[in-house]
Design an enzyme around this catalytic site. Structure first.
Site, PDB file in Angstrom:
ATOM      1  N   HIS A  62       3.842  -2.076   3.113  1.00  0.00           N
ATOM      2  CA  HIS A  62       3.783  -0.703   2.598  1.00  0.00           C
ATOM      3  C   HIS A  62       5.064  -0.379   1.847  1.00  0.00           C
ATOM      4  CE1 HIS A  62       0.807  -0.769   5.785  1.00  0.00           C
ATOM      5  NE2 HIS A  62       0.203   0.215   5.155  1.00  0.00           N
ATOM      6  N   HIS A 117      -6.138   3.308  -3.922  1.00  0.00           N
ATOM      7  CA  HIS A 117      -6.027   3.482  -2.463  1.00  0.00           C
ATOM      8  C   HIS A 117      -6.429   4.914  -2.113  1.00  0.00           C
ATOM      9  CE1 HIS A 117      -4.677   2.106   1.420  1.00  0.00           C
ATOM     10  NE2 HIS A 117      -3.630   2.887   1.502  1.00  0.00           N
ATOM     11  N   HIS A 162      -5.164   9.422   0.478  1.00  0.00           N
ATOM     12  CA  HIS A 162      -5.171   8.596   1.689  1.00  0.00           C
ATOM     13  C   HIS A 162      -6.224   9.067   2.691  1.00  0.00           C
ATOM     14  CE1 HIS A 162      -3.335   5.800   4.662  1.00  0.00           C
ATOM     15  NE2 HIS A 162      -2.990   5.170   3.556  1.00  0.00           N
ATOM     16  N   TYR A 213      -6.236   2.903   5.939  1.00  0.00           N
ATOM     17  CA  TYR A 213      -6.421   2.539   7.363  1.00  0.00           C
ATOM     18  C   TYR A 213      -7.467   1.437   7.545  1.00  0.00           C
ATOM     19  CZ  TYR A 213      -4.780   7.415   7.439  1.00  0.00           C
ATOM     20  OH  TYR A 213      -4.121   8.594   7.191  1.00  0.00           O
ATOM     21  N   ASP A 252       0.826  -1.208   0.000  1.00  0.00           N
ATOM     22  CA  ASP A 252       0.000   0.000   0.000  1.00  0.00           C
ATOM     23  C   ASP A 252       0.863   1.261   0.000  1.00  0.00           C
ATOM     24  OD1 ASP A 252      -1.998  -1.852   0.382  1.00  0.00           O
ATOM     25  OD2 ASP A 252      -2.753  -0.996   2.251  1.00  0.00           O
ATOM     26  N   ASP A 253       0.271   2.338  -0.470  1.00  0.00           N
ATOM     27  CA  ASP A 253       0.749   3.721  -0.289  1.00  0.00           C
ATOM     28  C   ASP A 253       1.762   4.204  -1.331  1.00  0.00           C
ATOM     29  OD1 ASP A 253      -0.872   3.591   1.909  1.00  0.00           O
ATOM     30  OD2 ASP A 253       0.685   4.000   3.393  1.00  0.00           O
TER      31      ASP A 253
HETATM   32 ZN   LIG Z   1      -2.440   3.241   3.176  1.00  0.00          ZN
END
Ligand SMILES: [Zn+2]
Length: 211
Positions: free
Chosen positions: A181, A91, A95, A127, A40-41
């Site tokens: 991540h 995503h 965020h 989250y 993620d991210d």
């Molecule tokens: Zn994230």
């Protein structure tokens, strides 16, 4: 270890999430010798190349949940993720936390993050925080919400890599969806755990595929 309240919430999600969010994906237990790695991210110039290089060494395919603003900033990394055979999902644009974001705004952000990636329809809520209504509206648009059944806690600066490693190893089953991540913040722990985890799972005869 992560704070007790956060951990309780994660346990709750794994047990009761499938009831609260019908149709959302938490794991794929039918995949008897596969682990689904998710990142993620990203994309992030400091972390994504390390992840891609490591995956390549293990002939592993993974799923990347990309933040829209990072996609706009690093199209070269998006191209590389795609060219190396990985799957990409959205995503959100910035965020956003679903609990604090009005539903129309949230759904629009999720949609935009997917539209930046041709044909993408997997979405991971930042989250893991998502209102039921947001989930329903996304599902009505053909978006597949993806949660997880294992968190590596690589984002948690209070955790030592060894703790992340042991926790992730213990919790992962065939068909698990494991969260990592590719971010600058997670990199110190990710570097300490990703190659070891991949070697451990490969030695068990497991392979690594996209969702
Ligand atoms: Zn994230």
């Amino acid at each position: 270890m992560p704070s007790a309240s956060l951990r309780r919430w994660h346990e709750w999600m794994v047990r009761l999430g499938p009831i609260r969010y019908p149709g959302a994906l938490f794991s794929k237990p039918q995949d008897t010798s596969v682990v689904h790695l998710t990142f993620d991210d990203g994309p992030c110039p400091k972390a994504t190349p390390f992840v891609l290089d490591t995956l390549k060494k293990f002939d592993a395919k993974a799923t990347f949940f990309l933040i829209g603003k990072n996609v706009q900033q690093h199209p070269d990394l998006v191209d590389r993720i795609r060219a190396e055979g990985h799957l990409m999902g959205g995503h959100s644009m910035h965020h956003e936390n679903g609990w604090n974001t009005p539903t129309p705004e949230y759904v629009r952000s999720a949609r935009q993050s997917l539209d930046l990636l041709e044909g993408a329809y997997f979405f991971r809520p930042p989250y893991g925080r998502l209102k039921k209504k947001q989930h329903q509206q996304l599902a009505a648009q053909g978006v597949q919400t993806v949660f997880w059944d294992v968190l590596s806690y690589d984002y948690d600066t209070q955790m030592r890599p060894k703790e992340c490693l042991e926790h992730t190893r213990k919790r992962t089953r065939p068909g698990s969806v494991v969260v990592f991540h590719d971010s600058q913040k997670a990199l110190p722990r990710l570097q300490g755990i990703l190659p070891e985890l991949l070697a451990h799972w490969r030695d068990k005869g497991w392979s690594f595929r996209t969702l």
